[in-house]
Design a protein around this motif. Sequence first.
Motif, mmCIF file in Angstrom:
data_model
loop_
_atom_site.group_PDB
_atom_site.id
_atom_site.type_symbol
_atom_site.label_atom_id
_atom_site.label_comp_id
_atom_site.label_asym_id
_atom_site.label_seq_id
_atom_site.Cartn_x
_atom_site.Cartn_y
_atom_site.Cartn_z
ATOM 1 N N ASP A 34 -47.836 2.181 -78.187
ATOM 2 C CA ASP A 34 -48.450 1.386 -77.204
ATOM 3 C C ASP A 34 -49.547 0.461 -77.610
ATOM 4 N N ALA A 35 -50.304 1.043 -78.582
ATOM 5 C CA ALA A 35 -51.496 0.410 -79.077
ATOM 6 C C ALA A 35 -50.847 -0.779 -79.858
ATOM 7 N N LEU A 36 -49.841 -0.796 -80.230
ATOM 8 C CA LEU A 36 -49.374 -1.955 -81.340
ATOM 9 C C LEU A 36 -48.680 -3.050 -80.175
ATOM 10 N N ASP A 37 -47.608 -2.584 -79.312
ATOM 11 C CA ASP A 37 -46.773 -3.556 -78.708
ATOM 12 C C ASP A 37 -46.687 -3.361 -77.347
ATOM 13 N N GLY A 38 -47.755 -2.964 -76.558
ATOM 14 C CA GLY A 38 -47.880 -2.486 -75.305
ATOM 15 C C GLY A 38 -46.493 -1.787 -74.712
ATOM 16 N N GLY A 39 -45.722 -1.127 -75.458
ATOM 17 C CA GLY A 39 -44.727 -0.364 -74.858
ATOM 18 C C GLY A 39 -43.490 -1.347 -74.747
ATOM 19 N N TRP A 40 -43.636 -2.475 -74.974
ATOM 20 C CA TRP A 40 -42.502 -3.607 -74.760
ATOM 21 C C TRP A 40 -41.474 -3.598 -75.786
ATOM 22 N N VAL A 41 -40.132 -3.658 -75.790
ATOM 23 C CA VAL A 41 -39.459 -3.737 -76.895
ATOM 24 C C VAL A 41 -39.171 -5.234 -77.122
ATOM 25 N N GLU A 42 -39.187 -5.876 -78.335
ATOM 26 C CA GLU A 42 -38.896 -7.221 -78.481
ATOM 27 C C GLU A 42 -37.624 -7.537 -78.362
ATOM 28 N N HIS A 43 -36.887 -6.868 -79.126
ATOM 29 C CA HIS A 43 -35.423 -7.299 -79.175
ATOM 30 C C HIS A 43 -34.368 -5.712 -79.292
ATOM 31 N N LEU A 44 -33.425 -5.752 -78.493
ATOM 32 C CA LEU A 44 -32.675 -4.555 -78.719
ATOM 33 C C LEU A 44 -31.327 -5.101 -79.197
ATOM 34 N N GLU A 45 -30.502 -4.355 -79.911
ATOM 35 C CA GLU A 45 -29.159 -4.561 -80.196
ATOM 36 C C GLU A 45 -28.391 -3.416 -79.793
ATOM 37 N N PHE A 46 -27.111 -3.701 -79.369
ATOM 38 C CA PHE A 46 -26.433 -2.610 -78.647
ATOM 39 C C PHE A 46 -25.014 -2.600 -79.677
ATOM 40 N N GLY A 47 -24.419 -1.150 -79.569
ATOM 41 C CA GLY A 47 -23.314 -0.876 -80.462
ATOM 42 C C GLY A 47 -22.538 -0.047 -79.716
ATOM 43 N N CYS A 48 -21.293 -0.268 -79.860
ATOM 44 C CA CYS A 48 -20.224 0.747 -79.105
ATOM 45 C C CYS A 48 -19.763 1.605 -80.103
ATOM 46 N N ARG A 49 -19.942 2.992 -79.730
ATOM 47 C CA ARG A 49 -19.554 3.902 -80.815
ATOM 48 C C ARG A 49 -18.012 4.210 -80.808
ATOM 49 N N ASP A 50 -17.264 3.640 -79.528
ATOM 50 C CA ASP A 50 -16.005 3.617 -79.705
ATOM 51 C C ASP A 50 -15.030 2.820 -80.372
ATOM 52 N N CYS A 51 -15.588 1.296 -80.274
ATOM 53 C CA CYS A 51 -14.641 0.453 -80.909
ATOM 54 C C CYS A 51 -15.501 -0.494 -82.227
ATOM 55 N N GLY A 52 -16.722 0.025 -82.248
ATOM 56 C CA GLY A 52 -17.480 -0.580 -83.329
ATOM 57 C C GLY A 52 -18.274 -1.875 -83.086
ATOM 58 N N MET A 53 -17.995 -2.568 -81.822
ATOM 59 C CA MET A 53 -18.568 -3.762 -81.349
ATOM 60 C C MET A 53 -19.934 -3.937 -81.313
ATOM 61 N N THR A 54 -20.794 -4.922 -81.835
ATOM 62 C CA THR A 54 -22.443 -4.971 -81.373
ATOM 63 C C THR A 54 -22.577 -6.472 -80.863
ATOM 64 N N TRP A 55 -23.734 -6.079 -80.079
ATOM 65 C CA TRP A 55 -24.119 -7.109 -79.405
ATOM 66 C C TRP A 55 -25.372 -7.179 -78.909
#
Length: 56
Positions: A34-55
């Motif tokens: 929290d001291a570094l980024d205020g608890g906010w995530v700048e960027h998230l990537e998602f990945g499907c464990r079933d088909c392998g697609m990322t977005w």
Amino acid sequence: MARMIVAEMCPQCGSLDVRATEPGWFRIEWDRRDALDGGWVEHLEFGCRDCGMTWD
């Protein structure tokens, strides 16, 4: 205040078995994050464990 939880769903196969990662984030002690980024995530990537697609 009401809070809502939303599950990410794979846009390709519809699976709910999805993982989220923070690219570019380095490991740091969680109690100091929290001291570094205020608890906010700048960027998230998602990945499907079933088909392998990322977005983001």
